[in-house]
Design a protein around this motif. Structure first.
Motif, mmCIF file in Angstrom:
data_model
loop_
_atom_site.group_PDB
_atom_site.id
_atom_site.type_symbol
_atom_site.label_atom_id
_atom_site.label_comp_id
_atom_site.label_asym_id
_atom_site.label_seq_id
_atom_site.Cartn_x
_atom_site.Cartn_y
_atom_site.Cartn_z
ATOM 1 N N LEU A 199 3.579 0.053 6.654
ATOM 2 C CA LEU A 199 3.031 1.129 6.084
ATOM 3 C C LEU A 199 3.781 2.458 6.339
ATOM 4 N N PRO A 200 3.692 3.330 5.377
ATOM 5 C CA PRO A 200 4.420 4.546 5.396
ATOM 6 C C PRO A 200 3.907 5.352 6.790
ATOM 7 N N ARG A 201 4.919 5.687 7.670
ATOM 8 C CA ARG A 201 4.934 6.284 8.838
ATOM 9 C C ARG A 201 4.659 5.596 9.897
ATOM 10 N N ALA A 202 4.623 4.354 9.530
ATOM 11 C CA ALA A 202 4.165 3.284 10.705
ATOM 12 C C ALA A 202 5.376 3.351 11.843
ATOM 13 N N ASN A 243 15.747 9.312 5.219
ATOM 14 C CA ASN A 243 14.372 9.910 4.804
ATOM 15 C C ASN A 243 13.028 9.305 5.656
ATOM 16 N N ASP A 244 13.462 8.188 6.345
ATOM 17 C CA ASP A 244 12.336 7.523 6.921
ATOM 18 C C ASP A 244 11.285 6.943 6.129
ATOM 19 N N ARG A 245 11.550 6.631 4.851
ATOM 20 C CA ARG A 245 10.755 6.388 3.916
ATOM 21 C C ARG A 245 10.730 4.722 3.423
ATOM 22 N N VAL A 246 9.562 4.493 2.795
ATOM 23 C CA VAL A 246 9.496 3.034 2.023
ATOM 24 C C VAL A 246 9.098 3.310 0.504
ATOM 25 N N PRO A 247 9.797 2.575 -0.184
ATOM 26 C CA PRO A 247 10.526 1.384 0.270
ATOM 27 C C PRO A 247 11.835 1.719 0.347
ATOM 28 N N THR A 248 12.577 0.647 0.830
ATOM 29 C CA THR A 248 13.921 0.738 1.129
ATOM 30 C C THR A 248 14.448 -0.687 1.135
ATOM 31 N N LYS A 274 0.662 -1.316 0.223
ATOM 32 C CA LYS A 274 0.032 -0.246 0.034
ATOM 33 C C LYS A 274 0.908 1.349 -0.151
ATOM 34 N N SER A 275 2.082 1.108 -0.531
ATOM 35 C CA SER A 275 3.150 2.203 -0.500
ATOM 36 C C SER A 275 3.648 2.161 -1.922
ATOM 37 N N ARG A 276 4.605 2.908 -2.170
ATOM 38 C CA ARG A 276 5.394 3.056 -3.484
ATOM 39 C C ARG A 276 6.404 1.540 -3.453
ATOM 40 N N ALA A 277 6.369 0.867 -2.353
ATOM 41 C CA ALA A 277 6.991 -0.487 -2.478
ATOM 42 C C ALA A 277 6.258 -1.399 -3.509
ATOM 43 N N LEU A 278 5.123 -1.072 -3.621
ATOM 44 C CA LEU A 278 4.373 -1.726 -4.792
ATOM 45 C C LEU A 278 5.130 -2.016 -5.866
ATOM 46 N N ARG A 279 5.726 -1.070 -6.351
ATOM 47 C CA ARG A 279 6.808 -1.222 -7.520
ATOM 48 C C ARG A 279 7.870 -2.258 -7.214
ATOM 49 N N THR A 280 8.423 -2.294 -6.184
ATOM 50 C CA THR A 280 9.293 -3.275 -5.738
ATOM 51 C C THR A 280 8.950 -4.409 -5.856
ATOM 52 N N THR A 321 8.848 2.651 10.998
ATOM 53 C CA THR A 321 9.804 3.398 10.325
ATOM 54 C C THR A 321 10.334 4.744 11.096
ATOM 55 N N LYS A 322 9.850 4.741 12.296
ATOM 56 C CA LYS A 322 10.524 5.843 13.140
ATOM 57 C C LYS A 322 11.592 5.618 13.907
ATOM 58 N N THR A 323 12.149 4.304 13.964
ATOM 59 C CA THR A 323 13.068 3.807 14.957
ATOM 60 C C THR A 323 14.488 4.378 14.388
ATOM 61 N N SER A 381 17.619 3.120 -1.026
ATOM 62 C CA SER A 381 16.189 3.653 -1.092
ATOM 63 C C SER A 381 15.825 4.147 -2.661
ATOM 64 N N GLU A 382 14.574 4.879 -2.589
ATOM 65 C CA GLU A 382 14.160 5.378 -3.922
ATOM 66 C C GLU A 382 13.863 3.946 -4.992
ATOM 67 N N SER A 383 12.537 4.121 -5.160
ATOM 68 C CA SER A 383 11.834 3.026 -5.584
ATOM 69 C C SER A 383 12.422 2.613 -7.139
ATOM 70 N N MET A 384 12.343 3.852 -7.806
ATOM 71 C CA MET A 384 13.169 3.646 -9.380
ATOM 72 C C MET A 384 14.235 3.065 -9.228
HETATM 73 N N1 LIG Z 1 10.685 9.058 -4.213
HETATM 74 C C1 LIG Z 1 10.720 8.267 -3.238
HETATM 75 C C2 LIG Z 1 9.325 8.496 -2.320
HETATM 76 C C3 LIG Z 1 9.319 7.421 -1.193
HETATM 77 C C4 LIG Z 1 8.137 7.837 -0.281
HETATM 78 O O1 LIG Z 1 7.566 9.130 -0.213
HETATM 79 N N2 LIG Z 1 7.188 6.926 0.412
HETATM 80 C C5 LIG Z 1 6.176 7.110 1.167
HETATM 81 C C6 LIG Z 1 5.164 6.190 1.097
HETATM 82 S S1 LIG Z 1 4.780 5.882 -0.683
HETATM 83 C C7 LIG Z 1 6.584 7.094 2.462
HETATM 84 O O2 LIG Z 1 7.380 6.448 3.055
HETATM 85 N N3 LIG Z 1 6.226 8.370 3.209
HETATM 86 C C8 LIG Z 1 6.464 8.505 4.663
HETATM 87 C C9 LIG Z 1 6.457 9.725 5.122
HETATM 88 O O3 LIG Z 1 5.571 10.652 4.478
HETATM 89 O O4 LIG Z 1 6.776 10.394 6.060
HETATM 90 C C10 LIG Z 1 10.535 6.627 -3.962
HETATM 91 O O5 LIG Z 1 9.868 6.738 -5.141
HETATM 92 O O6 LIG Z 1 10.673 5.666 -3.176
#
Ligand SMILES: N[C@@H](CCC(=O)N[C@@H](CS)C(=O)NCC(=O)O)C(=O)O
Length: 201
Positions: free
Chosen positions: A32-35, A49-54, A9-15, A38-40, A63-66
């Motif tokens: 999930l994003p911001r779960a 960047n605390d973001r998924v996917p990683t 349910k995040s950009r990890a769908l691509r991975t 992801t804050k540890t 990191s960075e899905s692309m």
């Molecule tokens: N450009 C990054 C974007 C990653 C991104 O923004 N992921 C979102 C979920 S789809 C996230 O983890 N957001 C957490 C937040 O907004 O704090 C990528 O393509 O991987």
């Protein structure tokens, strides 16, 4: 072993779509994003960047899905990674283009037209996003009118990256862009795409 951080349910769908295409084993941290996970400090050390996917691929953290999908396809010598340098460059071009021109815009548009509770939707925000989406889809239409695929003679990481990132467009009316529509359906009909989609819906 490859570890993927991020829910479908995040950009990890691509991975998840990519690993399905590659048929490789992986461990899934279905966060999930911001779960809270992801804050540890541990996750912050992996991705500041605390973001998924990683991903953590036997100690190689990315990191960075692309970039993740380009790396995985190349590492596993997949036919999805274009061998020709020009098609490789096109895969980079389209992946970067999507991130710049459509990635955030399509999320914003869908949030403010249907995904957010009605009281939180802002029509002016949706309109501004749509004004960016239309010329981007026009550009994609022009490319797909000339060629069935974005980077060479067959489906590749370029098509996967752009089609997967446009997941939300599955609910949009694409009639104005017939070549985008047929290409998009061809991409999402792939078994690995359906499998990733089923993990999300
Ligand atoms: N450009 C990054 C974007 C990653 C991104 O923004 N992921 C979102 C979920 S789809 C996230 O983890 N957001 C957490 C937040 O907004 O704090 C990528 O393509 O991987």
């Amino acid at each position: 072993m490859l570890r993927i951080y991020g829910s479908a349910k995040s950009r990890a769908l691509r991975t998840l779509w990519m690993v399905g295409e590659l048929g490789i084993a992986y461990e899934h941290k279905d966060w999930l994003p911001r779960a809270p996970e992801t804050k540890t400090p541990e996750f912050h050390a992996l991705n500041p960047n605390d973001r998924v996917p990683t991903i953590d691929d036997d100690g190689f953290v990315l990191s960075e899905s692309m970039a993740i999908n380009l790396y995985l396809a190349k590492k596993h010598k997949s036919p999805l990674y274009p061998a020709d340098p020009k098609n490789e460059a096109l895969a980079l071009q389209w992946s970067l283009w999507e991130t710049d021109r459509l990635d955030r815009q399509i999320v914003t548009y869908c949030r403010h037209t249907k995904d957010l509770p009605e009281a939180e939707r802002k029509p002016e925000v949706a309109d501004a996003a749509w004004k960016e989406i239309v010329p981007a889809f026009d550009a994609l239409e022009a490319a797909l009118k000339k060629s069935d695929w974005l980077a060479g003679p067959a489906f590749s990481v370029a098509d996967l990256n752009v089609a997967a990132a446009l997941y939300r467009a599955l609910t949009l009316d694409l009639a104005k862009w017939p070549h985008v529509k047929t290409w998009f359906n061809r991409c999402w009909e792939r078994p690995a795409a359906k499998q990733a989609r089923a993990m999300r819906e």
